[in-house]
Design an enzyme around this catalytic site. Structure first.
Site, PDB file in Angstrom:
ATOM      1  N   ALA A  38       0.791  -1.228  -0.057  1.00  0.00           N
ATOM      2  CA  ALA A  38      -0.184  -0.089   0.067  1.00  0.00           C
ATOM      3  C   ALA A  38       0.734   1.135  -0.071  1.00  0.00           C
ATOM      4  CB  ALA A  38      -0.912   0.020   1.056  1.00  0.00           C
TER       5      ALA A  38
ATOM      6  N   GLU B   4       0.605  -6.665   8.508  1.00  0.00           N
ATOM      7  CA  GLU B   4       1.376  -7.851   9.527  1.00  0.00           C
ATOM      8  C   GLU B   4       1.813  -7.155  10.863  1.00  0.00           C
ATOM      9  OE1 GLU B   4       4.314 -10.218   6.637  1.00  0.00           O
ATOM     10  OE2 GLU B   4       4.247  -8.015   5.977  1.00  0.00           O
TER      11      GLU B   4
ATOM     12  N   ARG C 203       0.771   7.437   8.877  1.00  0.00           N
ATOM     13  CA  ARG C 203      -0.415   8.209   8.320  1.00  0.00           C
ATOM     14  C   ARG C 203      -1.235   6.989   7.894  1.00  0.00           C
ATOM     15  NH1 ARG C 203      -0.927  12.390   3.173  1.00  0.00           N
ATOM     16  NH2 ARG C 203      -2.805  13.088   3.553  1.00  0.00           N
TER      17      ARG C 203
END
Length: 742
Positions: free
Chosen positions: A506, A701, A624
């Site tokens: 991501a 994770e 963030r």
């Protein structure tokens, strides 16, 4: 837009069955079906193989064995990363582990292929296999490096002296079992030959690795391999690389000039995809009476396959977690004739923190100190082994906020002192840390003539929300509503990335998309401000605001669709990139991690030792947040995984054959809804400007890291029984359960 709890943009496709997975493609026409035949011994050699009956069975078009399989490229150990290497199959008569493919049967229907596979007769000469870890632990050796290129061993100060002079010492051994990634979607592949090209519909996490690995195995140019994987039904590390079903489907499709589908059965997945290695961990902690660590050591021995080495970085987590002047960590490997070890969700941290955070709880008990306070007291000011500053460390904030929210002050200090009816009740906690990784990624953003943004990258979505966070970042970057952004993922013809894995997906892909948007904005502004037909002509681009599908400069504005309609295609397209972390100076100048604190409450039956999880809380610092909803989902899933590792997950090896005895989801236990009660996830506000320009870090994770230890520590607090051989089961707790008055 960034950070909001936006619903998954791909959600409607999935709940209506319109999201197409690897085994579900029909564009190629009617395919043939392949069924893998696996070895029924764990070590030895094929001395005879009779395929006659299978070849004569109805619908059979091919039976492939090592006798007629095409020549394939060898594994090239000079390629730095395992997943990009060739993965040859059916290359000879030798059997290296139970279940290894010995044949592929291809037929007109799935049922015909499965039936004919049972007709393949194989004779073996048994070899002497090494299957029992305990019997061969003494054969352990030191690998050249641990996974991800990390050092095998580290040493700081003089551990023996520091530990020997410590006022309080903990020296314990912990064991963790073999564990598996078990994605909902089985490992499957459809290969369609088109001339010399192969269209490969495969369930994988890294498209570039799949393309390179298939091409290297088949000895063809990578440009001839076209990987398609827009949707992946879970991976958890098991689909970082491709496996035998993909290579076998490709070999058969090339030979037969027909599309071929191959899917592993659930039992085959247990034997063919690799697993988290079993480990034996020794943790030594030396501390002063005030709880400050003076010495810390973490030594790990684990299994490896003799032919494909894998050293899970189990002790590496310990290197950055707590301050202590004298330190040791080490990794050792014991070769066994079992499937290779591989990356399973949170490789290293998951089993490593299960041991270290249990040991910290033991130290707190020996010191008669609150476990939260012990961890706060050992908070480092710089990375204790790399001697560089942390980029953005808020572990103490997580610990304090978690203790407050959980009601930690109600914890009974003395184990086995709180009873509610038939249940002993206990609280446990642990810290969490995970390194943040960055890999190379490229994203292309293109505006169509009507002002719609099309985002293309070979990045995959394994159920984590890639489609959604890329939509948010692109919409934010170009000032578009979310429904004016279209995300296209998972094709090797798109710009290349490291895909989904390691919690880097991501952050890598959104950072690259953000940079592409910045470049595209510059192009659009230059075109508009230099075009006399535009209301923005002559305006200063530095004052531009992109919002609501338009560009505003002062009191002038123009819709993006009108700007793009006037400029050539090259002017409305841009590409953004991220660097490999080894080429980014921030990753050498700073210690970049994510953090968390776990709290758990358990009940243990006073007579049967049945363990019931009552509630869990996790407080995390991840920089963030890109999407509050998907981040919460990822962290919660990790916490549940950790609870399963503490209480249920365990693959058992038959020492006679090397087969996994419990190779199905009826016997390999994972948590179900009835096992998991209230789970609360809290994410602290943050922004790590050393990680990337968006300030975001991976979350996928972190949730599992330390989660299991909080459960284990709660079991101890409830009963006074310390289990160091995971998972914690009834028979391990029952003998030490406190006796009840009649």
């Amino acid at each position: 837009m960034i950070g909001q709890a936006v619903n998954r943009v791909d959600g409607p496709l999935k709940v209506t069955g319109r999201a197409t997975y690897a085994y579900e493609y029909w564009e190629a026409g009617q395919p043939l079906y392949g069924s893998i035949v696996g070895a029924t011994i764990g070590k030895g050699r094929i001395t005879g193989i009779d395929t006659g009956s299978a070849e004569r069975a109805p619908g059979v078009r091919m039976v492939m064995t090592h006798h007629n399989a095409p020549e394939q490229g060898p594994r090239d150990e000079s390629i730095p990363f395992e997943y990009w290497r060739a993965q040859p199959v059916l290359t000879g008569p030798d059997i290296h582990h139970y279940g290894e493919p010995v044949a592929l049967v291809v037929a007109e229907t799935f049922e015909q292929a499965r039936a004919a596979a049972d007709l393949v007769e194989v004779e073996y000469r048994l070899g002497r296999g090494r299957f029992a870890f305990d019997e061969h632990e003494g054969e352990a050796y030191a690998p050249k490096e641990a996974n991800a290129g990390l050092p095998t061993d580290t040493a700081v100060g003089d551990f023996d002296s520091g530990f020997g002079s410590a006022s309080v010492r903990v020296d314990e051994r912990y064991t963790t079992p073999y564990e598996f990634s078990m994605p909902m979607e089985p490992h499957a592949c459809l290969v369609e030959p088109r001339g010399e090209d192969l269209i490969v519909y495969v369930s994988c996490q890294i498209v570039d690795a799949a393309q390179a690995s298939i091409a290297a195995t088949l000895r063809i140019d990578p440009s001839l391999v076209h990987v398609v994987t827009p949707f992946v039904g879970g991976g958890f590390g098991s689909k970082l690389g491709i496996h035998s079903e993909t290579i076998l489907a490709a070999l058969a499709a090339r030979d037969l000039r027909r599309p071929v589908k191959v899917a592993m059965t659930r039992q085959q997945i247990f034997q063919l995809i690799g697993m988290r290695p079993t480990s034996r961990q020794r943790v030594r902690l030396g501390a002063a009476r005030d709880g400050r660590l003076t010495a810390l050591a973490h030594d790990v021995t684990m299994h490896t396959n003799p032919d494909v080495e894998y050293a899970e970085q189990t002790a590496a987590t310990t290197r950055s977690l707590y301050a202590a002047p004298h330190r040791l960590t080490s990794h050792r490997l014991t070769p066994l004739d079992l499937p290779r070890g591989t990356d399973v969700r949170a490789p290293g941290e998951a089993p490593g923190m299960l041991a270290v955070e249990s040991a910290m709880d033991e130290l707190a008990d020996a010191l008669e100190m609150d476990p939260v306070e012990l961890r706060i007291r050992n908070e480092p000011t710089v990375d204790p082994e790399r001697d560089v500053p942390y980029s953005d460390r808020h572990l103490v904030d997580c610990l304090r906020e978690g203790a407050r929210r959980f009601g930690w002050d109600r914890r009974c200090v003395t184990p086995a002192s709180r009873r509610e009816g038939r249940w002993w009740v206990g609280y446990g906690m642990s810290a969490a840390i995970r390194g943040h990784f960055q890999g190379p990624a490229a994203v292309r953003v293109r505006l169509t003539a009507d002002g719609t943004a099309v985002v293309q990258t070979d990045m995959t979505d394994i159920g984590t929300g890639t489609y959604t966070v890329l939509t948010q970042v692109t919409a934010d970057g170009l000032g578009l509503p979310a429904d004016r952004v279209r995300i296209e993922l998972g094709r090797s013809d798109f710009p290349t990335s490291w895909g989904s894995g390691g919690s880097w997906g991501a952050a890598n892909s959104t950072t690259a998309a953000h940079r592409a948007c910045l470049t595209l904005r510059e192009k659009l502004l230059a075109a508009a401000s230099g075009d006399t037909r535009s209301p923005l002509y002559g305006r200063d681009p530095a004052d531009a605001v992109f919002a609501d599908g338009s560009v505003r400069v002062g009191d002038a504005s123009e819709p993006l669709s009108e700007i793009t309609a006037r400029i050539p295609e090259e002017g409305r397209e841009a590409e953004g990139r991220t660097l490999f972390m080894g080429d980014d100076p921030n990753y050498s100048a700073y210690s970049i991690h994510t953090y968390g604190a776990h709290f758990a409450e358990v009940g243990v039956d006073v007579d049967t030792a049945e363990i019931r999880l009552r509630r869990m809380l996790g407080v995390f610092s991840v920089g963030r947040v890109l999407n509050a909803k998907t981040a919460r989902s990822q962290l919660m899933g990790g916490m549940i995984w950790g609870a399963g590792a503490a209480l249920e997950e365990e693959a058992v090896v038959d020492p006679r054959s090397g087969a996994f005895v419990n190779r199905d989801l009826a016997q390999y236990l994972v948590p179900v809804h009835a096992d998991i009660p209230e789970v609360e996830v809290v994410v602290l506000d943050g922004y790590d400007d050393k990680a990337n320009v968006l300030g975001a870090k991976g979350v996928g994770e972190l949730g599992i890291c330390g989660s299991g230890a909080s459960v284990a520590n709660a079991v101890f607090n409830a009963t006074g029984v310390r289990v160091r051989d995971f998972p914690i089961t009834i028979e391990k707790v029952l003998p030490g359960l406190p006796l009840m008055d009649a």
